[in-house]
Scaffold this active site. Structure first.
Site, short mmCIF file in Angstrom:
data_model
loop_
_atom_site.label_atom_id
_atom_site.label_comp_id
_atom_site.label_asym_id
_atom_site.label_seq_id
_atom_site.Cartn_x
_atom_site.Cartn_y
_atom_site.Cartn_z
N LEU A 260 0.87 -1.16 0.00
CA LEU A 260 0.00 0.00 0.00
C LEU A 260 0.91 1.21 0.00
O LEU A 260 1.90 1.24 0.74
CB LEU A 260 -0.89 0.03 1.25
CG LEU A 260 -1.94 -1.09 1.39
CD1 LEU A 260 -2.68 -0.94 2.72
CD2 LEU A 260 -2.92 -1.07 0.24
N ASP A 261 0.62 2.22 -0.81
CA ASP A 261 1.51 3.37 -0.86
C ASP A 261 1.42 4.18 0.43
O ASP A 261 0.54 3.97 1.27
CB ASP A 261 1.24 4.23 -2.10
CG ASP A 261 -0.13 4.88 -2.10
OD1 ASP A 261 -0.51 5.50 -1.09
OD2 ASP A 261 -0.83 4.81 -3.13
N ARG A 262 2.34 5.10 0.60
CA ARG A 262 2.46 5.86 1.85
C ARG A 262 1.15 6.55 2.23
O ARG A 262 0.81 6.66 3.43
CB ARG A 262 3.57 6.91 1.70
CG ARG A 262 3.81 7.76 2.94
CD ARG A 262 4.74 8.92 2.63
NE ARG A 262 6.06 8.45 2.25
CZ ARG A 262 7.05 8.23 3.12
NH1 ARG A 262 6.84 8.44 4.41
NH2 ARG A 262 8.22 7.82 2.70
#
Length: 232
Positions: free
Chosen positions: A101-103
């Site tokens: 999952l991206d930041r």
């Protein structure tokens, strides 16, 4: 497997450090009897400072990943491994995230040290759906569901159309999207392709496993039934 190697592989220390734990009497069985390095004891019966050992290889856990944390072992800022016990960084086999999952995305994140299980979950052949809730910058137009379900939507710089995805409108600027594949920043790029912008993104489920009320930044082990639920 010898006890020293077993405990070292779980990340509690180097083999030399684990040997010292035995000498200091810190490793016992469930009844409190001191163990020695050459004893033969079942994993579930071993205690370190009175506490059961972490599960052996095959461990699966779920985390409610908060915003601002990266799915990486090394990064300039906070990483998801900072939210786990330090020994989990050095388990052997390694504990890895199942996908990323991206930041700026929160929600359900899985970890496992079972490579075969990891690849089974992320493989397109497994058809494990992933459900996201997106908060958008602009009102939905009304034609997004048909576009996403068409199987013809092409993302910029790609040559293969997306698999059909299901969109459920929750509010004028909030939607639930079910994906059956995992391309780079897919949800954000899908809404960009229809002229909108994702302001907040949260993953609520992977297959039949739902995040539920697990607080942000917290994690827990999964039981066999929950692991099976991932595949429906």
């Amino acid at each position: 497997m010898k006890l020293v190697k077993l405990i070292a592989n779980l990340g509690y220390g180097s083999r030399k450090e684990v040997q010292w734990m035995f000498r200091e009497g810190r490793i016992t069985d469930a009844d409190g009897e001191v163990l020695y390095a050459d004893d033969k004891v079942e994993h579930a019966q071993i205690r370190l400072d009175g506490e059961p050992l972490d599960p052996p290889a095959g461990m699966v856990l779920m985390m409610h990943k908060p915003i601002g944390v990266t799915c990486s072992r090394k990064d300039g800022g906070r990483v998801v491994y900072d939210l786990l016990p330090p020994r989990y960084r050095v388990r052997d086999p390694a504990l890895s995230t199942v996908g990323r999952l991206d930041r700026d995305t929160s929600g359900l994140l899985l970890f496992t040290d079972d490579g075969a299980l990891l690849h089974r979950i992320i493989s397109p052949k497994s058809h494990v759906p992933k459900v996201y809730e997106a908060t958008l910058a602009n009102d939905l137009r009304g034609d997004e569901a048909a576009t996403f379900a068409s199987g013809t939507l092409m993302l910029e710089s790609e040559t293969t159309p997306l698999l059909p995805a299901e969109l459920e409108v929750l509010e004028p600027r909030k939607a639930r999207l079910t994906l059956h594949e995992g391309r780079y920043h897919q949800v954000r790029r899908m809404f960009a392709a229809v002229g909108n912008h994702v302001e907040a993104l949260h993953r609520v489920s992977v297959g039949g496993l739902v995040l539920g009320d697990l607080p942000a930044g917290e994690w827990r082990m999964l039981g066999e039934g929950e692991i099976a639920a991932i595949f429906g």
